[in-house]
Write a protein that holds these residues in place. Structure first.
Motif, mmCIF file in Angstrom:
data_model
loop_
_atom_site.group_PDB
_atom_site.id
_atom_site.type_symbol
_atom_site.label_atom_id
_atom_site.label_comp_id
_atom_site.label_asym_id
_atom_site.label_seq_id
_atom_site.Cartn_x
_atom_site.Cartn_y
_atom_site.Cartn_z
ATOM 1 N N VAL A 1 41.681 80.107 26.936
ATOM 2 C CA VAL A 1 40.551 80.762 27.608
ATOM 3 C C VAL A 1 39.353 79.822 27.838
ATOM 4 C CG1 VAL A 1 38.846 82.612 27.384
ATOM 5 C CG2 VAL A 1 41.254 83.075 26.923
ATOM 6 N N PRO A 2 38.920 79.025 26.824
ATOM 7 C CA PRO A 2 37.725 78.202 27.040
ATOM 8 C C PRO A 2 37.889 77.127 28.109
ATOM 9 C CG PRO A 2 38.200 78.447 24.708
ATOM 10 C CD PRO A 2 39.407 78.939 25.440
ATOM 11 N N THR B 1 27.176 107.174 40.227
ATOM 12 C CA THR B 1 27.910 106.756 39.030
ATOM 13 C C THR B 1 27.342 105.511 38.363
ATOM 14 O OG1 THR B 1 29.312 105.370 40.407
ATOM 15 C CG2 THR B 1 30.089 107.621 39.977
ATOM 16 N N GLY B 2 26.578 104.700 39.102
ATOM 17 C CA GLY B 2 26.087 103.432 38.566
ATOM 18 C C GLY B 2 27.042 102.285 38.803
ATOM 19 N N LEU C 1 20.118 84.157 36.741
ATOM 20 C CA LEU C 1 20.323 85.340 35.898
ATOM 21 C C LEU C 1 19.292 86.368 36.361
ATOM 22 C CD1 LEU C 1 21.620 86.822 33.533
ATOM 23 C CD2 LEU C 1 20.039 85.677 32.006
ATOM 24 N N THR D 1 36.976 91.622 41.594
ATOM 25 C CA THR D 1 37.684 91.472 40.322
ATOM 26 C C THR D 1 39.200 91.320 40.513
ATOM 27 O OG1 THR D 1 37.855 93.851 40.023
ATOM 28 C CG2 THR D 1 35.957 92.779 39.019
ATOM 29 N N LEU E 1 23.025 100.442 31.305
ATOM 30 C CA LEU E 1 23.286 101.760 31.889
ATOM 31 C C LEU E 1 24.002 102.659 30.877
ATOM 32 C CD1 LEU E 1 23.120 103.505 34.402
ATOM 33 C CD2 LEU E 1 25.233 102.459 35.217
ATOM 34 N N LYS F 1 47.652 90.763 35.647
ATOM 35 C CA LYS F 1 46.727 89.645 35.537
ATOM 36 C C LYS F 1 47.237 88.440 36.317
ATOM 37 C CE LYS F 1 44.707 90.874 31.136
ATOM 38 N NZ LYS F 1 44.737 90.617 29.698
ATOM 39 N N TYR G 1 33.061 78.457 34.071
ATOM 40 C CA TYR G 1 32.900 79.647 33.220
ATOM 41 C C TYR G 1 31.993 79.382 32.017
ATOM 42 C CZ TYR G 1 36.935 81.247 35.953
ATOM 43 O OH TYR G 1 37.779 81.589 36.965
ATOM 44 N N THR G 2 31.875 78.109 31.636
ATOM 45 C CA THR G 2 30.985 77.798 30.510
ATOM 46 C C THR G 2 30.264 76.477 30.775
ATOM 47 O OG1 THR G 2 32.620 76.480 29.313
ATOM 48 C CG2 THR G 2 32.594 78.845 28.841
ATOM 49 N N HIS H 1 40.349 88.435 38.057
ATOM 50 C CA HIS H 1 41.385 88.385 37.030
ATOM 51 C C HIS H 1 42.593 89.260 37.378
ATOM 52 C CE1 HIS H 1 38.134 91.203 35.830
ATOM 53 N NE2 HIS H 1 39.154 92.034 35.804
ATOM 54 N N GLY I 1 19.685 98.113 40.023
ATOM 55 C CA GLY I 1 20.039 97.686 38.671
ATOM 56 C C GLY I 1 19.185 96.494 38.272
ATOM 57 N N THR I 2 19.633 95.293 38.661
ATOM 58 C CA THR I 2 18.853 94.100 38.352
ATOM 59 C C THR I 2 17.837 93.793 39.443
ATOM 60 O OG1 THR I 2 20.605 92.808 39.348
ATOM 61 C CG2 THR I 2 20.653 93.017 36.957
ATOM 62 N N PHE J 1 25.012 116.293 36.549
ATOM 63 C CA PHE J 1 25.348 114.885 36.772
ATOM 64 C C PHE J 1 26.855 114.727 36.956
ATOM 65 C CE2 PHE J 1 26.589 110.665 35.206
ATOM 66 C CZ PHE J 1 25.973 109.903 36.192
ATOM 67 N N ASP K 1 26.085 102.334 43.006
ATOM 68 C CA ASP K 1 26.331 103.685 43.501
ATOM 69 C C ASP K 1 25.458 104.632 42.681
ATOM 70 O OD1 ASP K 1 27.314 106.328 43.828
ATOM 71 O OD2 ASP K 1 29.252 105.544 44.477
ATOM 72 N N PHE L 1 40.732 83.721 37.919
ATOM 73 C CA PHE L 1 40.738 83.552 36.462
ATOM 74 C C PHE L 1 42.168 83.659 35.958
ATOM 75 C CE2 PHE L 1 40.050 83.613 32.129
ATOM 76 C CZ PHE L 1 38.740 83.232 31.873
ATOM 77 N N VAL M 1 22.108 109.059 39.178
ATOM 78 C CA VAL M 1 21.827 108.319 37.948
ATOM 79 C C VAL M 1 20.332 108.277 37.592
ATOM 80 C CG1 VAL M 1 21.962 106.055 36.836
ATOM 81 C CG2 VAL M 1 23.940 106.949 38.070
ATOM 82 N N ILE N 1 23.494 94.675 33.030
ATOM 83 C CA ILE N 1 23.142 95.974 33.595
ATOM 84 C C ILE N 1 24.142 97.083 33.229
ATOM 85 C CG2 ILE N 1 24.199 95.743 35.891
ATOM 86 C CD1 ILE N 1 20.623 96.829 35.322
#
Ligand code: B12
Lengths: 209, 481
Positions: free
Chosen positions: B146-147, B284-285, B205, B358, A106, B114, B170-171, B102, B238-239, A51, B281, B140, A58, A102
């Motif tokens: 933060v809140p 690597t995930g 979600l 990001t 993982l 940042k 964000y909330t 961010h 993944g999801t 791996f 990927d 961000f 994966v 996720i």
């Protein structure tokens, strides 16, 4: 040799065959220790190497780990307490207020594949639940995931809460906005950039104990 | 004019997938955690399981929802001007900047850090000055409570550009403050409703659930009359299932569930289908937004939402998996933008963003402006008629002749696309001029835009009212300020 077949079945991601072969070896009276070391553990070591070299992907790595785990479960009743012991116990989850799932899953699965016992608490996990689970399972490591800047304070609070216990577990953290610097600032024991990094980190922390 | 298109899904497969989406919604359903929304859904004919909050949508119910869904959307600039119509009159797209990042690639030092409030203001001013950018999202901001960081983000956008603003809360607690801030900038709730100067995102979600915050977005957006970007962010392998058709199918189901929720709250509120497709990927995930598979998924998702369901559609048309604004970044965003543009998305997002959404780079934003101008021009396609076939010219040309100075060439010589940043100089001239590479030229443009006078500020009373809203949010959400 039959132990080689077990080894091959793991590297072939064939959980059913692994289970069958392990049962057959036990029935044939092969030494339990040999099945464990020469077949199961040897195969997982090879999986780990392949791996990290990018040979295995994966899902292949995870399926191999599941095959190995299935074999281990069959051996477990025959193992002494120390032999049956996992590489370490990890409680993992995404911190309170954060639904990102996720990356944490993982990391958890890869740790499991590397011989750790993993208790995945899911997402949106309050500090108290981390604490309770860490105590109940006598965790060596608690893994915290946060993907949002808004939930980084919850990560910090969870670390603080866990630290209130003496002899608490080691704490590792990760997620997109988290970095080494933040990990140090909140008093975590380590930061993992990705799942393989998390495994290396967990191994190091357990070895250091 | 023939509008060029790409097609990843032939009509028969669109029909199959459309059917499967409705079947998934009818049989599996989507879990939705918001008592008021699920109560209304139940009343309207959806099957709500009281224990699990799983909502199943009968196909006939969903067909009605789709039939009623607004097919046209109008967005406005901050001051009620600058109307943006969807679908675009020429079949093109609106361009949106990256959201939620961010990390900041400082144009002056080249270093990564940042995002500060000053950066966010500069970001909005750049978006204001760049002609191709239609609406601006906020990053961000670090160094604010933060809140209530999203309120500071929206404040930076509304205070520094007159363009349409996109809100990513964000909330759950901050949503109402954000919409009140937008209403204050507009001069009141009615003005905001009449000409929505902001739009807001609600995300599922994945897989197949929607949490409270996002249904609260829908509830409040319908109260304020603000258009909703109904978003699904599946990660293939993944999801979501690893194969893109399945990932796209699932994203479509989630988007329709959000649409149904919006409609039972307020039928007139426009909903923009927003599939943002990621893929892990397999070595690597790592989650990727600009892998080949993610790009194919984006194009296919746009096709399904537009052709299969007739909804206005928004996806990424920019962005990269690279952490720097390097050659990879340029190549990935050029491919992605052209592909999703040719799939005929109505809105393309992600301008200026790096590292899987990001980080942002002002220099990259300036380059993306140019890329968008080129993509827009490409999408216009070609007109084939007597004049463009230049039959008379072709018939009349002598061997060894040329077309440099014909009436036909003269008539058309100003129609070609002229880049502002791309160079066309040969080596020696380029060296003599010393203007550097594309990045260096984009940096110059960035500096020039930021040294221009700031856009017309909002009236002082308005600014005071807005500052009071942010201060109240700091106090109540963050306990500071
Ligand atoms: C998919 C996604 C979602 C999905 C999540 C679905 C799900 N079931 O998980 C949904 C749509 C729900 C979502 C929601 C939101 N999201 Co989101 N999301 C993402 C996205 C695009 C990808 C995340 C992902 O799955 N990556 C793939 C996995 C494999 O990688 P990973 O999570 O980073 O994990 C790896 C490492 O970080 C590390 N790691 C992770 N955890 C741990 C733990 C330990 C112990 C260790 C050692 C290592 C480790 O190892 C992992 C494996 O390699 C990111 C962008 C990004 N590039 O991160 C935004 C992102 C994280 N989201 C963002 C935001 C703002 C939101 C929302 C607030 C937006 C909104 N209003 O809807 C909500 C918040 C909801 C909530 N309360 O949590 C922002 C965060 C900005 C910030 N700095 O705070 C990002 C960066 C996108 C953006 N630019 O706006 N999101």
């Amino acid at each position: 040799m039959a132990l080689d077949d077990i080894y091959d079945s793991i590297l072939g991601f064939d959980a059913e065959r692994t289970a069958e072969l392990v049962r057959a070896e036990l029935a044939a009276g092969t030494e339990v220790r040999a099945i464990l070391d020469e077949a199961l553990i040897a195969a997982m070591d090879e999986v780990g190497v392949q791996f990290s070299e990018g040979v295995l992907f994966v899902p292949e790595m995870l399926m191999a780990a599941m095959a190995m785990k299935g074999g281990l479960e069959i051996l477990r009743p025959h193992l002494s307490a120390s032999e049956a012991k996992p590489a370490g116990v990890v409680v993992i989850g995404t911190v309170k207020g954060d639904m990102h799932d996720i990356g944490k899953s993982l990391v958890g699965m890869m740790l499991e594949g590397s011989g750790f016992q993993v208790i995945d608490l899911g997402i949106d996990v309050p500090a108290e639940r981390f604490l309770a689970a860490a105590e109940a399972h006598q965790a060596d490591i608690v893994g915290l995931s946060a993907l949002l800047t808004t939930t980084m304070p919850a990560m910090q609070a969870t670390v603080t809460r866990l630290r209130e216990r003496n002899a608490g577990p080691r704490i590792i953290v990760g997620g997109a906005p988290v970095n080494q610097d933040f990990a140090e600032r909140i008093g975590a024991d380590g930061y993992g950039e990705d799942a393989p990094g998390a495994v290396a980190l967990a191994r190091r922390l357990v070895a250091d104990r | 004019m023939h509008a060029p298109k790409v097609s990843f899904l032939p009509p028969d497969k669109i029909a199959v997938m459309r059917g499967k989406v409705l079947e998934l919604l009818e049989q599996r359903g989507v879990q939705m955690e918001h008592p008021e929304v699920t109560r209304r859904l139940a009343k309207a004919g959806a099957a709500v399981d009281g224990d699990t909050s799983n909502v199943r949508f009968p196909a006939a119910f969903m067909e009605e929802v789709l039939a009623r869904a607004p097919k046209r959307v109008e967005l406005f600039g901050r001051d009620g001007a600058g109307r943006l119509e969807i679908p675009r009159p020429e079949g093109g797209f609106l361009l949106r900047t990256g959201t939620g990042a961010h990390g900041y690639l400082d144009p002056e030092t080249g270093s990564y850090r940042k995002v500060t409030a000053v950066d966010a203001a500069a970001w909005a001013r750049l978006a204001d000055g760049l002609a191709e950018v239609d609406f601006c999202a906020f990053p961000f901001i670090d160094g604010v409570p933060v809140p209530s960081a999203d309120l500071h983000g929206l404040m930076a956008v509304l205070g520094n550009t007159g363009k349409h603003a996109w809100i990513q809360p964000y909330t759950a607690e901050s949503i109402e403050y954000l919409l009140n801030l937008a209403a204050a900038a507009a001069g009141g709730e009615q003005a905001l409703r009449d000409s929505p100067r902001v739009s807001i995102v609600a995300t599922a979600l994945t897989p197949l659930s929607v949490k409270f915050i996002d249904l609260e977005v829908i509830r409040l957006a319908s109260r304020f009359g603000v258009p909703v970007h109904a978003c699904s962010l599946p990660s293939a392998a993944g999801t979501a299932p690893i194969t893109m058709p399945a990932t796209v199918l699932m994203a479509a189901a989630e988007i329709l569930a959000l649409l149904a929720a919006a409609q039972v709250m307020e039928p007139a509120v426009p909903v923009i289908a927003t599939p943002l497709v990621f893929a892990l990927d397999m070595r690597t995930g790592r989650g990727l937004q600009s892998s080949v598979e993610a790009m194919q998924g984006a194009a296919a998702a746009v096709q399904l939402m537009k052709q299969g369901f007739g909804l206005p559609t928004h996806t990424y048309g920019s962005g990269t998996d690279s952490p720097v604004a390097d050659g990879q970044s340029m190549a990935e965003r050029a491919l992605l933008g052209l592909l999703t543009g040719l799939a005929r998305a109505d809105i393309l997002g992600g301008a200026g963003q790096l590292e899987v959404a990001t980080a942002i780079s002002p220099v990259q934003l300036c380059i993306d402006d140019e890329l968008a101008a080129m993509t827009r021009r490409l999408l216009r396609g070609l007109e084939v008629d007597e004049d463009t076939l230049a039959w008379d010219e072709l018939s009349a040309v002598d061997p060894g002749g040329h077309f440099l100075a014909t009436q036909h060439t003269l008539r058309h010589c100003r129609e070609g696309f002229l880049p502002k940043l791309f160079t066309r100089l040969p080596r020696d001239a380029w060296e003599t001029k010393g203007e550097g590479d594309l990045t260096a030229r984009a940096h110059e443009r960035c500096r020039a835009l930021l040294s221009e006078p700031a856009p017309e500020p909002l009236p002082e009373d308005t600014r005071k009212e807005m500052a009071a809203i942010v201060a109240a949010a700091d106090r109540r959400l963050a306990g500071t300020g």
